[in-house]
Scaffold this motif. Structure first.
Motif, PDB file in Angstrom:
ATOM      1  N   PRO A 107       0.836  -1.193   0.000  1.00  0.00           N
ATOM      2  CA  PRO A 107       0.000   0.000   0.000  1.00  0.00           C
ATOM      3  C   PRO A 107       0.879   1.254   0.000  1.00  0.00           C
ATOM      4  N   GLU A 108       0.411   2.292  -0.661  1.00  0.00           N
ATOM      5  CA  GLU A 108       1.166   3.542  -0.725  1.00  0.00           C
ATOM      6  C   GLU A 108       0.229   4.739  -0.739  1.00  0.00           C
ATOM      7  N   VAL A 109       0.797   5.898  -0.475  1.00  0.00           N
ATOM      8  CA  VAL A 109       0.116   7.173  -0.672  1.00  0.00           C
ATOM      9  C   VAL A 109       0.586   7.714  -2.011  1.00  0.00           C
ATOM     10  N   ALA A 110      -0.360   8.073  -2.899  1.00  0.00           N
ATOM     11  CA  ALA A 110      -0.003   8.718  -4.168  1.00  0.00           C
ATOM     12  C   ALA A 110      -0.289  10.210  -4.057  1.00  0.00           C
ATOM     13  N   VAL A 111       0.619  10.995  -4.603  1.00  0.00           N
ATOM     14  CA  VAL A 111       0.479  12.446  -4.564  1.00  0.00           C
ATOM     15  C   VAL A 111       0.474  12.977  -5.992  1.00  0.00           C
ATOM     16  N   VAL A 112      -0.430  13.916  -6.257  1.00  0.00           N
ATOM     17  CA  VAL A 112      -0.455  14.605  -7.551  1.00  0.00           C
ATOM     18  C   VAL A 112      -0.347  16.105  -7.263  1.00  0.00           C
ATOM     19  N   LEU A 113       0.496  16.786  -8.036  1.00  0.00           N
ATOM     20  CA  LEU A 113       0.740  18.212  -7.803  1.00  0.00           C
ATOM     21  C   LEU A 113      -0.045  19.067  -8.791  1.00  0.00           C
ATOM     22  N   LYS A 114      -0.405  20.278  -8.359  1.00  0.00           N
ATOM     23  CA  LYS A 114      -1.119  21.192  -9.266  1.00  0.00           C
ATOM     24  C   LYS A 114      -0.140  22.142  -9.945  1.00  0.00           C
ATOM     25  N   LYS A 115       1.090  22.199  -9.417  1.00  0.00           N
ATOM     26  CA  LYS A 115       2.113  23.009 -10.101  1.00  0.00           C
ATOM     27  C   LYS A 115       3.466  22.302  -9.990  1.00  0.00           C
ATOM     28  N   ASP A 116       4.344  22.634 -10.934  1.00  0.00           N
ATOM     29  CA  ASP A 116       5.671  22.006 -10.928  1.00  0.00           C
ATOM     30  C   ASP A 116       6.381  22.303  -9.612  1.00  0.00           C
ATOM     31  N   LEU A 117       7.159  21.327  -9.183  1.00  0.00           N
ATOM     32  CA  LEU A 117       7.933  21.503  -7.957  1.00  0.00           C
ATOM     33  C   LEU A 117       9.401  21.338  -8.336  1.00  0.00           C
ATOM     34  N   ARG A 118      10.116  22.455  -8.272  1.00  0.00           N
ATOM     35  CA  ARG A 118      11.499  22.435  -8.748  1.00  0.00           C
ATOM     36  C   ARG A 118      12.463  22.727  -7.597  1.00  0.00           C
ATOM     37  N   GLY A 119      13.378  21.813  -7.362  1.00  0.00           N
ATOM     38  CA  GLY A 119      14.404  22.012  -6.352  1.00  0.00           C
ATOM     39  C   GLY A 119      15.575  22.768  -6.951  1.00  0.00           C
ATOM     40  N   PRO A 120      16.688  22.966  -6.269  1.00  0.00           N
ATOM     41  CA  PRO A 120      16.908  22.484  -4.899  1.00  0.00           C
ATOM     42  C   PRO A 120      16.204  23.370  -3.866  1.00  0.00           C
ATOM     43  N   GLY A 121      16.236  22.921  -2.643  1.00  0.00           N
ATOM     44  CA  GLY A 121      15.724  23.738  -1.545  1.00  0.00           C
ATOM     45  C   GLY A 121      14.227  23.664  -1.348  1.00  0.00           C
ATOM     46  N   VAL A 122      13.561  22.672  -1.982  1.00  0.00           N
ATOM     47  CA  VAL A 122      12.123  22.518  -1.762  1.00  0.00           C
ATOM     48  C   VAL A 122      11.866  22.121  -0.304  1.00  0.00           C
TER      49      VAL A 122
END
Lengths: 264, 256
Positions: free
Chosen positions: B103-118
């Motif tokens: 079993p897992e948690v799935a995540v969907v984002l509404k905007k791009d997530l760009r590192g570093p430093g997130v």
């Protein structure tokens, strides 16, 4: 064939002494191959009645062998139980003195406190639900008096379900609206999550375990009393403890409790 | 063997359902960097064959899973469109070697997530949805035994996934302690809670964003991120019925 009365008393002496001196003994089943499950319970009751005579108070019971994993491990497909005495209760925020224990392990459980008596036989999980005053998060500290935890289910039954200490969280929740099977648990050791589980790990639902206890006690003309605490069985497994370790456990909707180990 | 050949060998193992010997056993020098390059080459081979990238997965994020394989740091892999299992679906055994489910948690984002430093706050602010999910893992190595470098080269054993319909975003505060039961043919064989994933599965997303930044990549909006196994993986055989029960939704499949 089973054991004689003098053998039962003998074994009770050995277990009492092992606990008092923190010196574990050899597996009972190795030493007494003829020991049966009913002998094991008789030994547990001898030890419990001695505790009562020593002015300790019976405050409830613990249920063990409630997960499929544990049952497979011991090849015993039925839970067992042990007695809880006031001397085993550690208050919230209290410390666990490891110098008084042999080889302790800690586990997180759902604890029940009864609002009225539950007298089997024929108790259903629904009757249990009606008799429950509140549920809360708890720690059970188990500590086999048998060397290196080399135990069979009969060893642990004779040894009071390997029970040693317990701690209840401050939060008290009514059962209404809670589905215990889907309450998640996380156990933290020094701030790392080391165990997670869900209430369903306990016989599909911890209410089933309490019903089992009420019906099993009924076979011996005993019953669960108003105000008694029932530790319903390990959720997710046990963790070993060392001096200085900090533990906390949280269950969805039931709150969190923490403790620290001192000693040695 | 060079890295391209290793990537081709692993892809061939997927296509022929034939397990191979651990790469680390045959190669004198096979670093984690090498393994990541092999994984990237494997993705390239899949894309050239007409597959589509649809997300990422994190691995070795829970103590239980780390104990399972004796590796103690998180790793990442990619998800292809073809991995997705239809809901209430069927998991094909003839395209797999020795699959397991978790079993897992799935995540969907509404905007791009760009590192570093997130940061964790950045992840929370970027959330479109959080969904109950399950992952099928299927190591391409014999007996499901591998070292860290092996499993990274093998796309962290990724093989299939299923994402639920119920968005748990409104219940974010209680996510970590949602109680999950895994049933095999009706019997509860594992239980767990999302806290098993690094203490908080959103940390897994943060870790992924910052790790992709090392390759100048982001987590794009809309892709699926599987945050890591919540229980030990459960093996299954032909005919087995698996159910992953969340408080809000049951995901299930039959192995055929």
């Amino acid at each position: 064939m089973g054991l004689s009365q003098s053998e039962l008393l003998d074994i009770a002496d050995k277990l009492d002494k092992a606990e008092a001196t923190c010196t574990p003994i050899e597996s009972l089943v190795d030493t007494y191959p003829g020991m049966e499950e009913k002998d094991a319970y008789q030994i547990q009751w001898i030890i419990a009645s001695r505790a009562l005579r020593a002015q300790r108070h019976l405050v409830g019971y613990k249920i063990g062998l409630t997960s499929l994993e544990a049952q497979k491990h011991f090849q015993v497909y039925e839970p067992d139980y042990g007695h809880l005495f006031d001397s085993m209760l550690i208050n919230e925020e209290g410390e666990i003195d490891l110098t008084q224990l042999i080889q302790p392990k800690i586990e997180g459980e759902i604890a029940f406190v009864l609002g009225r008596d539950l007298r089997g036989p024929g108790i259903t999980p629904f009757q249990v639900a009606r008799a429950v005053e509140f549920v809360t998060t708890s720690f059970e500290i188990i500590d086999s008096r048998i060397k290196n935890w080399k135990i069979t289910s009969k060893d642990t039954i004779a040894d009071n379900g390997s029970s040693a200490r317990f701690i209840l969280a401050g939060q008290k929740e009514k059962l209404e609206g809670l589905n215990l099977a889907h309450l998640g648990l996380a156990l933290y050791k020094n701030n790392d999550v080391v165990v997670t589980g869900s209430g369903g790990a306990v016989m599909g639902n911890p209410l089933n375990a309490v019903a089992f206890l009420a019906n099993t006690l009924a076979k011996h003309d005993r019953f669960l009393m108003e105000g008694q605490v029932i530790l319903s069985g390990s959720i997710g497994g046990m963790v070993s403890m060392q001096p200085g370790d900090h533990f906390s456990v949280e269950i969805q909707s039931l709150g969190r409790v923490s403790t620290r180990c001192k000693g040695r | 063997m060079n890295k391209q050949e290793i990537a081709e060998m692993l892809r061939n193992a997927v296509l022929t359902q034939t397990p191979i010997t651990q790469v680390s056993r045959n190669e004198k020098v096979f670093s984690l960097t090498d393994a990541k390059e092999v994984q990237a080459m494997g993705l390239q081979l899949a894309l050239e064959a007409g597959e589509a990238l649809c997300g990422y997965k994190m691995g070795l994020t829970s103590k239980a899973k780390q104990k399972d394989v004796n590796v103690f740091e998180p790793i990442q892999g990619y998800l292809l469109r073809s991995f997705e299992i239809p809901k209430a679906g069927v998991v094909k055994m003839n395209t797999r070697i020795h699959p397991r489910v978790e079993p897992e948690v799935a995540v969907v984002l509404k905007k791009d997530l760009r590192g570093p430093g997130v940061t964790l706050r950045d992840v929370v602010n970027a959330l479109e949805g959080i969904y109950p999910a399950l992952e099928i893992v299927d190591s391409r190595y014999e007996n499901f035994i591998f070292k860290l470098e092996d499993v990274v080269a093998d796309n962290t054993s990724a093989s299939g996934f299923m994402v639920g319909r119920v968005n748990l975003l409104a219940e974010l505060n209680s996510l970590n302690l949602m109680g999950i039961l895994v049933r095999k043919n009706g019997r509860i064989v594992e239980t767990g809670a999302p806290a098993a994933v690094l203490g908080d599965p959103l940390l897994s997303v943060m870790y992924l964003a910052n790790s992709l930044a090392e390759e100048s990549k982001s987590i794009p909006a809309g892709v699926v991120v599987l945050t890591g196994g919540i229980t030990q993986s459960v093996s299954f055989e032909m005919g087995d019925r698996i159910e992953v029960e969340w408080p809000q939704e049951v995901l299930s499949f039959t192995a055929e």
